[in-house]
Design an enzyme around this catalytic site. Structure first.
Site, PDB file in Angstrom:
ATOM      1  N   LEU A 359       5.820   4.408  -0.211  1.00 54.86           N
ATOM      2  CA  LEU A 359       4.655   4.592  -1.075  1.00 54.86           C
ATOM      3  C   LEU A 359       4.229   6.045  -1.161  1.00 54.86           C
ATOM      4  CD1 LEU A 359       2.486   1.547   0.094  1.00 54.86           C
ATOM      5  CD2 LEU A 359       3.834   1.725  -2.001  1.00 54.86           C
ATOM      6  N   GLY A 360       4.449   6.800  -0.088  1.00 57.44           N
ATOM      7  CA  GLY A 360       4.047   8.200  -0.081  1.00 57.44           C
ATOM      8  C   GLY A 360       4.315   8.813   1.268  1.00 57.44           C
ATOM      9  N   GLY A 362       3.039  12.370   3.893  1.00 54.71           N
ATOM     10  CA  GLY A 362       2.107  13.472   4.104  1.00 54.71           C
ATOM     11  C   GLY A 362       2.417  14.159   5.412  1.00 54.71           C
ATOM     12  N   GLY A 363       1.494  15.019   5.829  1.00 59.17           N
ATOM     13  CA  GLY A 363       1.719  15.789   7.035  1.00 59.17           C
ATOM     14  C   GLY A 363       1.772  14.941   8.291  1.00 59.17           C
ATOM     15  N   GLY A 365       2.980  11.662   8.371  1.00 54.40           N
ATOM     16  CA  GLY A 365       3.982  10.622   8.370  1.00 54.40           C
ATOM     17  C   GLY A 365       4.228  10.046   6.992  1.00 54.40           C
ATOM     18  N   VAL A 367       4.374   6.411   4.449  1.00 55.17           N
ATOM     19  CA  VAL A 367       3.746   5.104   4.258  1.00 55.17           C
ATOM     20  C   VAL A 367       4.685   4.229   3.447  1.00 55.17           C
ATOM     21  CG1 VAL A 367       1.744   3.863   3.389  1.00 55.17           C
ATOM     22  CG2 VAL A 367       1.462   6.174   4.286  1.00 55.17           C
ATOM     23  N   LYS A 382       2.121   2.749   7.952  1.00 55.22           N
ATOM     24  CA  LYS A 382       2.206   4.202   8.104  1.00 55.22           C
ATOM     25  C   LYS A 382       2.983   4.525   9.373  1.00 55.22           C
ATOM     26  CE  LYS A 382      -0.343   8.479   7.736  1.00 55.22           C
ATOM     27  NZ  LYS A 382      -1.586   9.124   7.325  1.00 55.22           N
ATOM     28  N   ASP A 479     -11.137  13.132   7.809  1.00 50.41           N
ATOM     29  CA  ASP A 479     -10.200  13.475   6.740  1.00 50.41           C
ATOM     30  C   ASP A 479     -10.556  12.746   5.445  1.00 50.41           C
ATOM     31  OD1 ASP A 479      -8.122  15.046   5.857  1.00 50.41           O
ATOM     32  OD2 ASP A 479      -6.577  13.581   6.320  1.00 50.41           O
TER      33      ASP A 479
END
Length: 668
Positions: A359-360, A362-363, A365, A367, A382, A479
């Site tokens: 799904l995506g 980032g910094g 990990g 998902v 995640k 965050d």
């Protein structure tokens, strides 16, 4: 004439206010229902019915509406239960003699009922928690088994009201009152034909009414059960609604065919013609199957046996290889924390963490989308790698605690798993993705409307308030940003990613000094103290307010110097008296000017460099709801002594002085 119009508007306002908490939904079958959570033996059949149990002994099944509904009104200083109404059609099919054990309509703080057991407990409670006031479980049971001397049961075919216990507060034999003669007609719950049920609770009279009847009979005018009870002490503010059923030594298939629910009103009637009627399983035995088997030649048997042996050997080899791949060694302390998933279940749910399920990233990990095999529930997993330096034992202790939080504007953290150096967090799946994607991904087909944006911002604010003030501990998210705001199928905002969150007791200070967050959302004091607070979350929310209103990220590296920092740019627009010029140009003129002005000003108020002058989230919500006027409190929020007069040409950024009252007034 004027007074009449004013009175009309007052009535409309009061009516809309009374409806503000209403939740309602209707299922005329469940074939395409995506907002259900199933567990245990529950499944949706090909015909579009929910089958809670099958012909298996000692199993239980649960089916809940995925999102919690609001059942307490806390607006007037005290909590009072809201009215609710539900209609559903169920069918209990039994093969042979005897049946077990029944089904129940249930309201619970959680979709996973702790310590629940099968058999006579109907999947609601267990021996360890039956009767505990901390359960906060309300149920209406449709029981088809009788245990003499136990559970306050009248017979093996009854309807009961259960409060925190399987021992019913009131129980009566199943039946309905004829609308013609007002005489009671007995009704066999396990007759194998659909039965319609109506459950209505009035907050004004505190009366709970339950009625049942065959599909061919309209709703009886006289309820089967009418019970006076105040549900306020039982309900939490948000509860999950659904069904539970179980079997014991004897078995039955329990089905839900259709379902309608509403708070603060009457549930919509079901269209009976759209419902699928489950059929009893046919006895499947063939009298000539044995004779066909005897006709197989000896040579064919030998060949088939050889294939079976070879196939079995190959299967065992690959099974052992896969088992070794998915093996995990648990440390003793891991067994002390709840909400743990098995690694192999998450591996299968995500198809081996396949790239197509990503799904995506980032910094912290990646998902993945997953589907839990046993329940069919969609989740987001995640995967955080190389996390050993972050004090993983303490980290998981906090994650396990966060897993108990429930709020309609938080993504539900369902659990966790640790394997070697990988930490996996399991969240509720949000089908509409992140706010960041909808705002900035050019592939999206439509721009978010202002009505949608304003609703999303109010939802995020309500979620942060719950974290800061309304849960048992103070939770600093650390965050808050657009990519961590996710949207469900109804475009309701949910705050996600508690991987950075930290807990501390109310009235104490957080102790962590590890600076984390996202550039543009981080408050200036974090670089000095390293200590995140609720006020630093407010700063991040202020940046989010500006981002959503302007359609720009908080930091735009490729923008002209004066537009690099979103807070600075909006401040300049305000000082020049051109505040609405900062609105997202993609909206055109299709937005509410007063709401847009409020969001932009409130964003700057939240982004003040001094944390002590930022408003609390409770006050932020009052501003957004129009309960307080932001202009009325300007003199309290801003200090003239520390101001910088932007109109004179002085430069300012999000880490320097505080905006002056004169600048604020000029920009109005």
């Amino acid at each position: 004439m004027v007074s009449s119009i004013a009175l009309l508007f007052l009535v409309l306002f009061l009516t809309s206010s009374a409806r503000s908490f209403a939740d309602d939904f209707i299922f005329s079958g469940f074939k395409r229902a995506s907002n259900l959570s199933l567990d245990g033996s529950a499944r949706v059949t090909n015909d579009g019915t929910i089958q809670l149990t099958n012909e298996t002994r000692r199993v239980m099944g649960h089916a809940f509406f995925s999102s919690p509904v609001r059942l307490l009104d806390n607006q007037h200083g005290s909590s009072s239960a809201l009215s609710f109404s539900t209609i559903f059609v169920f069918d209990i099919i039994t093969i042979g003699t005897g049946s077990g054990h029944g089904l129940a309509f249930v309201m619970s703080p959680s979709k996973t009922l702790p310590q629940a057991d099968s058999g006579p407990y109907l999947g609601l409670f267990g021996a360890g928690n039956n009767g505990n006031s901390s359960n906060h479980v309300f149920a209406v049971e449709f029981d088809t088994a009788y245990i003499p001397g136990m559970f306050n049961e009248t017979n093996g075919n009854h309807v009961g009201i259960d409060i925190n216990s399987i021992i019913s507060n009131i129980s009566t034999p199943a039946g309905y009152y004829s609308n013609d003669s007002n005489k009671k007609v007995d009704l066999d719950l396990k007759m194998g034909k659909p039965i319609q049920a109506w459950i209505d609770y009035s907050a004004n009279t505190r009366v709970l009414n339950v009625a049942i009847a065959p599909l061919s009979v309209p709703k009886p005018g006289r309820p089967l059960v009418s019970y006076t009870i105040d549900l306020s002490p039982i309900f939490k503010e948000y509860m999950y609604v659904g069904f539970s059923a179980s079997t014991g030594k004897l078995v039955s298939s329990h089905y839900i065919l259709g379902w309608s629910f509403r708070t603060d009103g009457i549930a919509a009637p079901l269209d009976i013609s759209q419902l699928s009627i489950p059929q009893p399983p046919s006895a499947s035995s063939s009298s000539n199957s044995s004779s066909k088997a005897l006709a197989i030649k000896i040579g064919d048997i030998t060949f088939i046996a050889t294939l079976i042996v070879v196939g079995t050997a190959i299967s065992i080899f690959f099974y052992l290889k896969q088992r070794a791949k998915l093996a995990e060694t648990l440390e003793d302390w891991e067994l002390d924390h709840p909400h743990r998933f098995r690694y192999k279940d998450l591996y299968k749910a995500t198809k081996g963490f396949k790239e197509t399920e990503l799904l995506g990233r980032g910094g912290f990990g990646q998902v993945f989308k997953g589907v839990i095999k046993d329940t069919g529930e969609e989740v987001a997993v995640k995967k955080i790698s190389n996390n050993t330096r972050q004090g993983i034992r303490e980290f998981i202790a906090e994650i396990a605690s966060l897993g108990r939080m429930r709020h309609r504007h938080l993504v539900e953290l369902k659990g966790w798993c640790k394997r070697n150096e990988d930490l996996l967090l399991v969240y509720e799946f949000m089908p509409e993705g992140s706010l960041d994607t909808l705002l900035f991904d050019g592939k999206t087909s439509a721009t978010l409307s202002w009505q949608q944006r304003f609703k999303i911002l109010k939802g995020v604010a309500a979620g942060i308030l719950y974290l800061h003030e309304e849960w048992e501990q103070v939770v600093v998210h650390r965050d808050i940003k657009a990519s961590n705001v996710l949207l469900d199928s109804a475009m309701n905002a949910r705050i996600g990613d508690f991987g950075l969150a930290r807990l501390h007791e109310h009235g104490t200070n957080p102790h962590t000094t590890h600076v984390v967050g996202t550039l543009g959302y981080m408050s200036p004091e974090l670089s000095r103290t390293g200590k995140p607070t609720t006020s630093s979350d407010v700063f991040a929310f202020g940046a989010l307010l500006l981002e959503v209103a302007c359609g720009r990220r908080p930091i735009e590296p490729d923008a002209p110097p004066m537009q690099l920092n979103l807070v600075d740019w909006v401040t300049e627009c305000w000082a020049r008296g051109e505040l609405l010029g900062a609105a997202d140009p993609r909206l055109g003129k299709f937005y509410d000017g007063e709401e847009m002005e409020l969001v932009l000003k409130l964003g700057l108020v939240c982004c003040q460099s001094a944390p002590e002058v930022r408003p609390s989230m409770r006050r932020v919500i009052r501003y957004l709801n129009g309960d307080e006027n932001l202009a009325d409190d300007v003199s309290l929020v801003f200090s003239e002594r520390e101001s910088v007069n932007l109109a004179s040409g002085d430069s300012c950024n999000s880490s320097c002085g505080i905006i002056s009252t004169s600048s604020l007034n000029k920009g109005r």
